[in-house]
Design an enzyme around this catalytic site. Structure first.
Site, PDB file in Angstrom:
ATOM      1  CB  SER A   1       3.996   0.179   4.422  1.00 32.71           C
ATOM      2  OG  SER A   1       4.460   0.335   3.093  1.00 32.71           O
TER       3      SER A   1
ATOM      4  CG  HIS B   1      -4.724   5.989  -7.855  1.00 31.95           C
ATOM      5  ND1 HIS B   1      -4.017   7.174  -7.848  1.00 31.95           N
ATOM      6  CD2 HIS B   1      -3.875   5.030  -7.443  1.00 31.95           C
ATOM      7  CE1 HIS B   1      -2.775   6.925  -7.460  1.00 31.95           C
ATOM      8  NE2 HIS B   1      -2.668   5.632  -7.203  1.00 31.95           N
TER       9      HIS B   1
ATOM     10  CB  CYS C   1       6.316  -3.285   7.238  1.00 34.58           C
ATOM     11  SG  CYS C   1       6.641  -2.802   5.540  1.00 34.58           S
TER      12      CYS C   1
END
Length: 127
Positions: A63, A68, A83
């Protein structure tokens, strides 16, 4: 109920300005965290903002990891979504907190793709 993946959403506080504002360093730490967790890296993309801040994503076979940063606040928002059951998102999350020097972290895990039996059997998408 089975889930397709695990998504850890973490808030890192008290991180150093210099590390959160250095796009190369943030990228290195993110890539190493994926590798430490046993993930297979596919793509890497990071961007440095002016006057400060970094955003980036490490796309993994399992995945992704995303970040940020707000260096002026000593804060980073982190997502680690995996996943399958071969990669533990907490391994990457804890590595990131350590390497960014977080003084405090809050994090929660959400199961993604929890398959309700009646929908799991259907392969058609009807919206």
């Amino acid at each position: 109920m089975n889930a397709l993946g695990r998504h850890v959403i973490a808030e890192l506080y008290g991180c150093g300005f210099d590390v959160l504002n250095d796009v190369k360093r943030v990228e290195e730490i993110m890539v190493r965290s994926a590798l430490e967790a046993g993930a297979e890296i596919r793509e890497v993309a990071f961007h440095k903002f002016s006057p400060q801040g970094v955003s980036g994503v490490v796309v993994i076979s399992e995945s992704h990891l995303a970040i940020h940063t707000w260096p002026e606040l000593g804060y980073a928002a982190v997502d680690v979504f995996t996943c399958g059951d071969t990669v533990d998102p907490w391994d990457a999350t804890n590595y990131l907190a350590k390497e960014f020097g977080a003084k405090y972290m809050t994090a929660k895990e959400t199961k993604r793709g929890v398959m309700v039996e009646e929908f799991a059997e259907s392969q058609a998408v009807n919206l």
